[in-house]
Write an enzyme that holds these catalytic residues in place. Sequence first.
Site, PDB file in Angstrom:
ATOM      1  N   LEU A  26       0.888  -1.077  -0.034  1.00 43.76           N
ATOM      2  CA  LEU A  26      -0.021   0.024  -0.128  1.00 43.76           C
ATOM      3  C   LEU A  26       0.971   1.140   0.037  1.00 43.76           C
ATOM      4  CD1 LEU A  26      -2.603  -0.992   2.743  1.00 43.76           C
ATOM      5  CD2 LEU A  26      -2.720  -1.095   0.400  1.00 43.76           C
ATOM      6  N   GLU A  33      -7.842   3.510   8.835  1.00 42.40           N
ATOM      7  CA  GLU A  33      -8.679   3.256   7.455  1.00 42.40           C
ATOM      8  C   GLU A  33      -8.856   2.032   7.365  1.00 42.40           C
ATOM      9  OE1 GLU A  33      -9.949   2.843   3.808  1.00 42.40           O
ATOM     10  OE2 GLU A  33      -8.064   1.970   4.104  1.00 42.40           O
TER      11      GLU A  33
HETATM   12  N1  LIG Z   1      -5.491   0.220  -2.003  1.00 40.27           N
HETATM   13  C1  LIG Z   1      -6.367  -0.838  -1.887  1.00 40.27           C
HETATM   14  O1  LIG Z   1      -7.297  -1.099  -1.379  1.00 40.27           O
HETATM   15  C2  LIG Z   1      -5.547  -2.027  -2.265  1.00 40.27           C
HETATM   16  C3  LIG Z   1      -6.127  -3.344  -2.283  1.00 40.27           C
HETATM   17  C4  LIG Z   1      -5.497  -4.644  -2.772  1.00 40.27           C
HETATM   18  C5  LIG Z   1      -4.241  -4.410  -3.205  1.00 40.27           C
HETATM   19  N2  LIG Z   1      -3.692  -3.209  -3.268  1.00 40.27           N
HETATM   20  C6  LIG Z   1      -2.092  -3.171  -3.647  1.00 40.27           C
HETATM   21  O2  LIG Z   1      -2.366  -3.494  -5.336  1.00 40.27           O
HETATM   22  C7  LIG Z   1      -1.097  -4.070  -5.539  1.00 40.27           C
HETATM   23  C8  LIG Z   1      -1.359  -5.792  -5.807  1.00 40.27           C
HETATM   24  O3  LIG Z   1      -2.570  -5.701  -6.806  1.00 40.27           O
HETATM   25  P1  LIG Z   1      -2.093  -6.321  -8.279  1.00 40.27           P
HETATM   26  O4  LIG Z   1      -3.373  -5.996  -9.164  1.00 40.27           O
HETATM   27  O5  LIG Z   1      -0.604  -6.010  -8.792  1.00 40.27           O
HETATM   28  O6  LIG Z   1      -2.069  -7.996  -7.952  1.00 40.27           O
HETATM   29  P2  LIG Z   1      -2.951  -9.257  -7.297  1.00 40.27           P
HETATM   30  O7  LIG Z   1      -4.337  -9.143  -8.143  1.00 40.27           O
HETATM   31  O8  LIG Z   1      -3.149  -9.006  -5.971  1.00 40.27           O
HETATM   32  O9  LIG Z   1      -2.296 -10.276  -7.414  1.00 40.27           O
HETATM   33  C9  LIG Z   1      -1.701 -10.791  -9.016  1.00 40.27           C
HETATM   34  C10 LIG Z   1      -1.757 -12.164  -8.924  1.00 40.27           C
HETATM   35  O10 LIG Z   1      -2.595 -12.863  -8.462  1.00 40.27           O
HETATM   36  C11 LIG Z   1      -3.190 -13.892  -9.179  1.00 40.27           C
HETATM   37  N3  LIG Z   1      -4.477 -13.624  -9.668  1.00 40.27           N
HETATM   38  C12 LIG Z   1      -5.036 -12.138  -9.845  1.00 40.27           C
HETATM   39  N4  LIG Z   1      -6.118 -12.205 -10.476  1.00 40.27           N
HETATM   40  C13 LIG Z   1      -6.528 -13.382 -10.584  1.00 40.27           C
HETATM   41  C14 LIG Z   1      -7.675 -14.320 -11.375  1.00 40.27           C
HETATM   42  N5  LIG Z   1      -8.552 -13.597 -11.664  1.00 40.27           N
HETATM   43  N6  LIG Z   1      -7.329 -15.430 -11.437  1.00 40.27           N
HETATM   44  C15 LIG Z   1      -6.294 -16.171 -10.975  1.00 40.27           C
HETATM   45  N7  LIG Z   1      -5.236 -15.672 -10.381  1.00 40.27           N
HETATM   46  C16 LIG Z   1      -5.547 -14.565 -10.316  1.00 40.27           C
HETATM   47  C17 LIG Z   1      -2.285 -14.115 -10.259  1.00 40.27           C
HETATM   48  O11 LIG Z   1      -1.287 -15.180  -9.637  1.00 40.27           O
HETATM   49  P3  LIG Z   1      -0.470 -16.161 -10.330  1.00 40.27           P
HETATM   50  O12 LIG Z   1       0.526 -15.398 -11.380  1.00 40.27           O
HETATM   51  O13 LIG Z   1       0.094 -16.979  -9.267  1.00 40.27           O
HETATM   52  O14 LIG Z   1      -1.469 -16.811 -11.254  1.00 40.27           O
HETATM   53  C18 LIG Z   1      -1.526 -12.777 -10.496  1.00 40.27           C
HETATM   54  O15 LIG Z   1      -0.278 -12.580 -10.663  1.00 40.27           O
HETATM   55  C19 LIG Z   1      -0.128  -4.149  -4.173  1.00 40.27           C
HETATM   56  O16 LIG Z   1       0.463  -3.057  -4.462  1.00 40.27           O
HETATM   57  C20 LIG Z   1      -1.276  -3.975  -3.147  1.00 40.27           C
HETATM   58  O17 LIG Z   1      -0.629  -3.578  -1.969  1.00 40.27           O
HETATM   59  C21 LIG Z   1      -4.116  -2.252  -2.823  1.00 40.27           C
END
Ligand SMILES: NC(=O)c1ccc[n+]([C@@H]2O[C@H](COP(=O)([O-])OP(=O)(O)OC[C@H]3O[C@@H](n4cnc5c(N)ncnc54)[C@H](OP(=O)(O)O)[C@@H]3O)[C@@H](O)[C@H]2O)c1
Length: 187
Positions: A26, A33
Site C-alpha cells: 500500500l 482506515e
Molecule cells: N489500496 C487498496 O485498496 C489495495 C487493495 C488490494 C491491493 N492493493 C495493492 O495492489 C497491489 C497488488 O495488486 P495487483 O493487481 O498487482 O496484484 P494481485 O491481483 O493482488 O495479484 C496478482 C496475482 O494474483 C493472481 N491473480 C489475480 N487475479 C487472478 C484471477 N482472476 N484468477 C487467478 N489468479 C489471479 C495471479 O497469480 P499467479 O501469477 O500465481 O497466477 C496474479 O499474478 C499491491 O501493491 C497491493 O498493496 C491495494
Amino acid sequence: MTMEPKPLRIIAAADSNMGIGICGNLPWHLPNEYKYFLSKMTSVSAAGKKNLVIWGKGSAIKDCSSLPNCYGVVLSRTLSSVPKNANYLCRDLLSAIDLALLPPLSEEIETIWVIGGVKPFEEAMKHPACDRIYLTNIMATFNTDTFFPEFDRDAFKLLDEFPEVPSEIQEENGIRYKFQVFQRVCK
Ligand SMILES: NC(=O)c1ccc[n+]([C@@H]2O[C@H](COP(=O)([O-])OP(=O)(O)OC[C@H]3O[C@@H](n4cnc5c(N)ncnc54)[C@H](OP(=O)(O)O)[C@@H]3O)[C@@H](O)[C@H]2O)c1
C-alpha cells in the site's frame, strides 16, 4: 442444482489518481482506515454466518485473523498449495465465488468481498451479483504503480450517506480521506 445468488462487494482505497499500490505494498500507512473500513465491513454478518473474502496473490493480507469472521480465498494460477494466510486457493474468480454458492459453505456464507488487486476488481465489477463498491477516497497523491480500474459511474452511483459509514472527512497521519459507497442502480 439451483444456486442462490449472494451479494458480491468490492472494497478498496484509492488516492486522487486512483492509485492503490506501489511495489506490492500500500502506498500509505493508514491503520485506522484499514481497521475501520476493510476489517469492519468484511466482518459484519448475521449471527452464525461468515463472509468470503477473495484476493489476488499479490494483495497483502498478513493473515486471516486480521479479517475476523471470514474465510479467505487467494487467487492464483501458479500456486500449488493454499498459502498460510488463506483458507482456500482458487484458479479464477468464478471458482472462488462458487465456493460461497455451493456446499459445504453455501449455508454459512452471507457476503462475498473482493479486496484486490486489479484483475479481481475488474472481474468483480462486471459480475451481475456485484451491487456495491466501497472505495475510500484518499485525498492526496502518492507514488503508485497499480490503479483501481475505471468503473461505470452511471451504473454505480455514489451515495450521499450509508448506515455505519461516517460521511465526514477523516484524517490520519496528516492524510485526509473519506469513505465512499457506490451502489449499483442498474444491471
Ligand atoms: N489500496 C487498496 O485498496 C489495495 C487493495 C488490494 C491491493 N492493493 C495493492 O495492489 C497491489 C497488488 O495488486 P495487483 O493487481 O498487482 O496484484 P494481485 O491481483 O493482488 O495479484 C496478482 C496475482 O494474483 C493472481 N491473480 C489475480 N487475479 C487472478 C484471477 N482472476 N484468477 C487467478 N489468479 C489471479 C495471479 O497469480 P499467479 O501469477 O500465481 O497466477 C496474479 O499474478 C499491491 O501493491 C497491493 O498493496 C491495494
